[in-house]
Scaffold this active site. Structure first.
Site, PDB file in Angstrom:
ATOM      1  N   GLY A 132       0.848  -1.186   0.000  1.00 23.98           N
ATOM      2  CA  GLY A 132       0.000   0.000   0.000  1.00 23.98           C
ATOM      3  C   GLY A 132       0.880   1.232   0.000  1.00 23.98           C
ATOM      4  N   GLN A 158       3.460   9.774   0.846  1.00 22.87           N
ATOM      5  CA  GLN A 158       4.698   8.978   0.872  1.00 22.87           C
ATOM      6  C   GLN A 158       5.551   9.213  -0.370  1.00 22.87           C
ATOM      7  OE1 GLN A 158       2.751   5.069   2.141  1.00 22.87           O
ATOM      8  NE2 GLN A 158       4.750   5.026   3.165  1.00 22.87           N
ATOM      9  N   CYS A 171       6.240  -0.075   7.581  1.00 23.80           N
ATOM     10  CA  CYS A 171       5.901   1.060   6.718  1.00 23.80           C
ATOM     11  C   CYS A 171       7.105   1.415   5.868  1.00 23.80           C
ATOM     12  CB  CYS A 171       5.504   2.253   7.588  1.00 23.80           C
ATOM     13  SG  CYS A 171       5.077   3.713   6.630  1.00 23.80           S
ATOM     14  N   LEU A 172       6.867   1.676   4.570  1.00 21.36           N
ATOM     15  CA  LEU A 172       7.958   2.049   3.662  1.00 21.36           C
ATOM     16  C   LEU A 172       8.649   3.334   4.115  1.00 21.36           C
ATOM     17  CD1 LEU A 172       6.155   1.375   0.258  1.00 21.36           C
ATOM     18  CD2 LEU A 172       7.911  -0.055   1.338  1.00 21.36           C
ATOM     19  N   HIS A 232      -3.990   1.524   7.885  1.00 26.15           N
ATOM     20  CA  HIS A 232      -2.648   2.130   7.834  1.00 26.15           C
ATOM     21  C   HIS A 232      -2.616   3.284   6.823  1.00 26.15           C
ATOM     22  CE1 HIS A 232       1.896   1.549   7.901  1.00 26.15           C
ATOM     23  NE2 HIS A 232       1.742   2.251   6.797  1.00 26.15           N
ATOM     24  N   GLU A 233      -3.225   3.063   5.645  1.00 30.44           N
ATOM     25  CA  GLU A 233      -3.168   4.095   4.592  1.00 30.44           C
ATOM     26  C   GLU A 233      -4.053   5.292   4.928  1.00 30.44           C
ATOM     27  OE1 GLU A 233      -0.733   3.729   2.743  1.00 30.44           O
ATOM     28  OE2 GLU A 233      -0.442   1.588   3.083  1.00 30.44           O
ATOM     29  N   HIS A 246      -2.161   7.393   7.260  1.00 34.32           N
ATOM     30  CA  HIS A 246      -1.162   8.232   6.573  1.00 34.32           C
ATOM     31  C   HIS A 246      -1.772   9.563   6.141  1.00 34.32           C
ATOM     32  CE1 HIS A 246       2.702   6.294   6.060  1.00 34.32           C
ATOM     33  NE2 HIS A 246       2.170   5.168   5.639  1.00 34.32           N
TER      34      HIS A 246
HETATM   35 NI    NI Z   1       3.080   3.263   5.609  1.00 35.20          NI
END
Ligand code: NI
Length: 188
Positions: free
Chosen positions: A48, A53, A99-100, A141-142, A145
């Site tokens: 995701g 991001q 998380c990226l 999670h998204e 963000h």
């Molecule tokens: Ni993330």
């Protein structure tokens, strides 16, 4: 897929820590953004990705993620609104999350095991995405963000500190490997 992978913003970057703006125009620029987001997510091996991001302050996320039955689900959601089961019907999934934007580490985080997101596709058509399993976690999670919240903000102070330290060490190692001319390890 015509998108171009963009660099992933890291924890500490201001755009990750404040709410994103709603999308008002469902235009070609929005389609280009979503294409770039898919390309960036795949390049980084993520399931995701939220627009902030890749440094864009708009309420959009993309996902390509298995649900509780193992079926892969894929899409983009614009201006998402998250709905969780009522408290008395809520069951928690105490799984791992990463998380990226906080690379090289992960932590256990209890979240409801089902989630629904209502929003719009890139053409402005209303859509609803219902998720179980990893997809339920991903949808929460998204949308977090897009509110300027990272999963580490939901951890205890001690767990958050540990995760941030691990990520700093991971990034320092990746940096020194890059300087030595070696290839980067896979992201999480
Ligand atoms: Ni993330």
């Amino acid at each position: 897929m015509t998108g171009r992978a963009q660099p992933i913003t890291l924890v500490g970057t201001p755009v990750l820590h404040r709410p994103c703006r709603p999308v008002e125009e469902f235009d070609a620029a929005l389609k280009d953004l979503v294409d770039d987001m898919f390309a960036s997510m795949y390049e980084a091996d993520g399931v995701g990705l939220a627009a902030n991001q890749i440094g864009v302050d708009l309420r959009v996320f993309v996902y390509d993620c298995p649900d509780g039955s193992g079926e892969h689900r894929k899409g983009a959601v614009v201006n998402p609104v998250l709905e969780l089961p009522e408290l008395e019907e809520r069951r928690l999934d105490d799984g791992d999350e990463g998380c990226l934007s906080v690379p090289g580490t992960h932590a256990r985080l209890a979240r409801p095991d089902r989630a629904t997101v209502r929003g719009f596709d890139v053409t402005g058509k209303p859509i609803t995405v219902e998720g179980t399993g990893l997809l339920a976690r991903c949808l929460q999670h998204e949308t977090d963000h897009l509110e300027g919240r990272l999963y580490i903000d939901r951890l205890s102070a001690r767990a958050r500190k540990k995760v941030l330290k691990e990520s700093e060490e991971f990034r320092a190692e990746a940096e020194s490997r890059a300087q030595a001319g070696e290839s980067e390890p896979e992201g999480v």
